[in-house]
Write a protein that holds these residues in place. Structure first.
Motif, short mmCIF file in Angstrom:
data_model
loop_
_atom_site.label_atom_id
_atom_site.label_comp_id
_atom_site.label_asym_id
_atom_site.label_seq_id
_atom_site.Cartn_x
_atom_site.Cartn_y
_atom_site.Cartn_z
N ILE A 113 30.99 -26.98 -2.93
CA ILE A 113 32.25 -26.61 -3.58
C ILE A 113 33.15 -27.84 -3.57
CG2 ILE A 113 34.33 -25.19 -3.48
CD1 ILE A 113 31.92 -23.53 -4.18
N THR A 114 33.51 -28.29 -4.77
CA THR A 114 34.38 -29.47 -4.87
C THR A 114 35.57 -29.18 -5.76
OG1 THR A 114 32.39 -30.83 -4.68
CG2 THR A 114 34.40 -31.94 -5.38
N GLU A 115 35.35 -28.41 -6.84
CA GLU A 115 36.43 -28.19 -7.79
C GLU A 115 36.43 -26.72 -8.25
OE1 GLU A 115 35.45 -31.03 -10.78
OE2 GLU A 115 33.74 -29.89 -11.51
N SER A 116 37.45 -26.36 -9.03
CA SER A 116 37.61 -24.97 -9.44
C SER A 116 36.41 -24.44 -10.23
CB SER A 116 38.87 -24.82 -10.29
OG SER A 116 40.02 -24.98 -9.51
N ASP A 118 33.40 -24.98 -9.72
CA ASP A 118 32.37 -24.57 -8.76
C ASP A 118 32.65 -23.14 -8.28
OD1 ASP A 118 32.46 -27.87 -7.27
OD2 ASP A 118 31.21 -27.11 -8.91
N VAL A 119 33.91 -22.81 -8.11
CA VAL A 119 34.27 -21.46 -7.65
C VAL A 119 33.91 -20.43 -8.74
CG1 VAL A 119 36.13 -19.98 -6.82
CG2 VAL A 119 36.15 -22.42 -6.28
N HIS A 120 34.23 -20.77 -9.99
CA HIS A 120 33.83 -19.89 -11.09
C HIS A 120 32.32 -19.68 -11.09
CE1 HIS A 120 37.25 -18.96 -13.74
NE2 HIS A 120 37.79 -20.07 -13.28
N ALA A 121 31.59 -20.75 -10.87
CA ALA A 121 30.13 -20.67 -10.93
C ALA A 121 29.58 -19.77 -9.83
CB ALA A 121 29.53 -22.07 -10.83
N VAL A 122 30.06 -19.91 -8.60
CA VAL A 122 29.49 -19.11 -7.52
C VAL A 122 29.87 -17.63 -7.69
CG1 VAL A 122 29.46 -21.04 -5.90
CG2 VAL A 122 31.33 -19.43 -5.79
N VAL A 123 31.09 -17.37 -8.13
CA VAL A 123 31.49 -15.98 -8.34
C VAL A 123 30.64 -15.35 -9.43
CG1 VAL A 123 33.38 -14.54 -9.19
CG2 VAL A 123 33.84 -16.28 -7.46
N GLY A 124 30.40 -16.10 -10.49
CA GLY A 124 29.56 -15.59 -11.56
C GLY A 124 28.14 -15.34 -11.10
N ARG A 125 27.61 -16.20 -10.24
CA ARG A 125 26.22 -16.07 -9.80
C ARG A 125 26.01 -14.89 -8.89
NH1 ARG A 125 25.32 -21.84 -7.69
NH2 ARG A 125 23.93 -20.83 -6.23
N ILE A 126 26.95 -14.59 -8.01
CA ILE A 126 26.69 -13.52 -7.06
C ILE A 126 26.89 -12.13 -7.66
CG2 ILE A 126 27.31 -14.90 -5.03
CD1 ILE A 126 29.64 -12.45 -5.11
N GLN A 127 27.59 -12.06 -8.77
CA GLN A 127 27.92 -10.73 -9.28
C GLN A 127 26.68 -9.91 -9.56
OE1 GLN A 127 30.87 -12.07 -12.31
NE2 GLN A 127 32.03 -10.30 -11.68
N GLN A 157 38.31 -21.31 -2.57
CA GLN A 157 39.48 -22.04 -3.08
C GLN A 157 40.20 -22.79 -1.97
OE1 GLN A 157 42.12 -20.27 -6.21
NE2 GLN A 157 40.74 -18.52 -5.96
N ASN A 158 40.05 -22.33 -0.73
CA ASN A 158 40.66 -23.08 0.37
C ASN A 158 40.14 -24.50 0.43
OD1 ASN A 158 42.63 -21.53 1.79
ND2 ASN A 158 40.99 -20.16 2.41
N ILE A 159 38.87 -24.68 0.08
CA ILE A 159 38.30 -26.03 0.06
C ILE A 159 38.94 -26.84 -1.07
CG2 ILE A 159 36.24 -27.40 -0.38
CD1 ILE A 159 34.59 -25.21 0.94
N VAL A 160 38.96 -26.25 -2.25
CA VAL A 160 39.46 -26.97 -3.43
C VAL A 160 40.93 -27.35 -3.27
CG1 VAL A 160 39.84 -26.80 -5.92
CG2 VAL A 160 37.78 -25.81 -4.92
N GLU A 161 41.72 -26.43 -2.70
CA GLU A 161 43.17 -26.63 -2.66
C GLU A 161 43.66 -27.38 -1.43
OE1 GLU A 161 45.27 -23.00 -3.35
OE2 GLU A 161 44.35 -22.67 -5.29
N THR B 24 40.66 -18.47 -9.45
CA THR B 24 41.22 -19.80 -9.15
C THR B 24 42.60 -19.99 -9.76
OG1 THR B 24 40.46 -21.25 -10.97
CG2 THR B 24 38.89 -20.79 -9.20
N ARG B 25 43.41 -20.67 -9.05
CA ARG B 25 44.80 -20.87 -9.46
C ARG B 25 44.92 -21.71 -10.74
NH1 ARG B 25 49.57 -19.36 -7.34
NH2 ARG B 25 48.56 -18.42 -5.53
N PRO B 26 44.15 -22.79 -10.88
CA PRO B 26 44.26 -23.56 -12.13
C PRO B 26 43.92 -22.72 -13.36
CG PRO B 26 43.12 -24.84 -10.48
CD PRO B 26 43.26 -23.47 -9.91
N THR B 27 42.94 -21.83 -13.23
CA THR B 27 42.61 -20.94 -14.35
C THR B 27 43.77 -20.03 -14.65
OG1 THR B 27 40.24 -21.00 -13.87
CG2 THR B 27 41.05 -19.12 -15.13
N GLY B 28 44.35 -19.44 -13.62
CA GLY B 28 45.50 -18.55 -13.81
C GLY B 28 46.66 -19.27 -14.47
#
Lengths: 316, 185
Positions: A113-116, A118-127, A157-161, B24-28
């Protein structure tokens, strides 16, 4: 001379403390060999924390001896660990050929996880898998799936932010023999970045007190929903509060280690200390969220929004 | 004038055409900016409805960026922005939305299967007054006070408060819930 850190046979958030201690005792600039040859099992926390070790000592050469047990090694291969370990360690041992099979209890392989995105991708994959595993294997209400994805998103997101560098996430089910004696699903999110104390210290509104340290920083963030961004944006800091509500509703457990302290928010089935200080220092934040299987006849999940003034929406 | 904004379409047009999750906040922030731009291009509609029907997952960060920060603009006394309502809210969306509403002391009107719902930070008396408007609107202060069996002055104060929060709107010498179609109560 190479410093050898021997891993225990079973690697979870408790036994990993010995790894942190051994690493802290190793002078910077040393060659380090992390010896996993005798490891039989590792939780998602163990796997993701292992990948953070080299990140915590970027100027050191770190090697990794892979497990000798074939079943363990092939599992780690399919869980995505070996592939990523090769990018942060010098690997020793025979790497089995990658096969296309998937592990039944792996919701999410070890993922950087490096950027936002990546978060979209993991959330999409686990669904797709989440309903099968959470509802089918762990017998949790179907409503858990959405909340689980939301919790995963906020944890990553804690990692990204805040971390200031990339980290790792993994989600798996396993048998939590200690204390519970039933299956659990674990989300592990680990990084070796800034950590909670330094993150909160960077806020313009931060006021240092005599008792300020890693433990009080964890309390501020996890219990009081403080964030370095809260100054000027009242809506920040809600992610961890949301994760706490999630584990409260689903009888789960949250633990966060940062620096030299570890905080635990858990239900009655867990006997971990709510706060542990004086641990071997390690940068960044290492978080795990555990939700146990619901047994037949057990009470259903607690209704959401108990503290809100909003009326409950009628069933559709 | 009314305006309908489909969040799924905005998300895919703004951030990525593969996304159906608001996380994610940037998306929002990007989605909220796109909504603000759409509203600005049309001119200020009386009622803007944000439609969540195509959104699968909503996290706290997006709920804060989209729902809370948009609502804060609408309840700002200096804002000429009309009224903001929501529709298509699934049960899974309500957790993060109610959390951010509580954090900011906000409330919102949502439409679900033809009925208006009120979520967020309201006390029981405010809710009772709002429900009278929902069930009997357009309704005058005096009629509502009579229905609730309270003093007219108290109802007037509550309606002023609810109108300031953009949870009810003036119509035909009384008040109605934003998004109510004329001719239907």
């Amino acid at each position: 001379m190479t410093a050898v850190i021997s891993l225990p046979a079973s690697l979870d958030e408790h036994t990993f403390e010995q790894v942190f201690t051994d690493l802290a005792a190793t002078p910077l600039g040393s060659k380090v060999l992390v010896d996993a040859r005798k490891v039989r099992w590792a939780s998602p926390f163990g796997l993701t924390a292992l990948l953070c070790l080299p990140q915590s000592r970027p100027d050191d050469t770190m090697s990794f001896a892979l497990p000798e047990l074939h079943d363990t090694l092939t599992y780690w291969q399919r869980a995505g660990f070996v592939h990523h370990a090769a990018s942060v360690y010098e690997l020793h041992g025979d790497v089995p050929r990658q096969r296309a099979e998937h592990e039944r209890n792996v919701l999410l392989e070890v993922t950087p996880i490096t950027e936002s995105d990546d978060v979209h991708a993991v959330v999409g994959r686990i669904q797709q898998k989440a309903t099968d595993i959470l509802h089918g294997q762990l017998h949790l209400d179907a409503a858990v799936t959405g909340a689980f994805g939301m919790t995963l998103s906020e944890a990553c997101q804690n990692i990204v932010e805040h971390a200031g560098m990339g980290g790792w996430v993994a989600v798996q089910t396993y048998n939590y023999a200690k204390t519970l004696g039933r299956r659990v699903v674990q989300i592990a999110v680990c990084d070796a970045g800034v950590g909670f104390r330094r993150s909160l210290e960077s806020s313009p509104s931060h006021r240092r007190s005599d008792r300020w340290g890693d433990a009080s920083a964890l309390e501020d963030a996890v219990v009081r929903a403080q964030s370095r961004f809260r100054h000027g944006d009242a809506g920040r800091g809600q992610g961890l509060a949301g994760i706490r509500r999630f584990i409260g509703r689903w009888n789960g457990k949250l633990s966060v280690r940062s620096g030299s302290a570890r905080i635990v928010i858990a239900q009655g089935w867990d006997d971990d200390a709510p706060m542990t200080e004086g641990l071997a220092p390690f940068p960044g934040a290492q978080m795990q969220i555990l939700i146990p299987e619901r047994l037949e006849g057990a009470a259903p999940a607690r209704p959401r929004g108990a503290a809100s003034s909003t009326r409950t929406r009628p069933a559709r | 004038m009314t305006m309908h904004i489909d969040l799924g379409t905005v998300l895919r047009g703004t951030v990525c055409d593969l996304y159906s999750n608001l996380v994610t906040r940037p998306t929002g922030a990007a989605v909220r900016t796109a909504i603000e731009r759409q509203v600005g291009e049309v001119g200020i509609p009386v009622v803007t409805t944000i439609d969540f029907s195509q959104v699968q997952l909503l996290d706290f960060s997006c709920a804060d960026e989209i729902v809370a920060k948009l609502l804060l603009q609408y309840v700002d006394e200096a804002s000429p922005r009309g009224y903001l309502t929501f529709r298509g809210l699934a049960d899974s969306h309500l957790d993060p939305i109610e959390s951010v509403l509580e954090r900011h002391g906000l409330a919102l009107v949502s439409w679900h299967e033809g009925e208006a719902e009120l979520f967020g930070h309201v006390d029981e008396d405010e809710r009772m007054h709002w429900e009278v408007v929902r069930d009997h609107g357009p309704v005058s202060v005096s009629a509502a006070a009579s229905i609730l069996a309270v003093e007219e002055r108290h109802t007037g104060d509550q309606f002023t408060r609810l109108a300031k929060r953009r949870l009810i709107m003036p119509r035909d010498d009384g008040y109605t819930v934003p998004g109510t179609v004329r001719g239907m109560s």
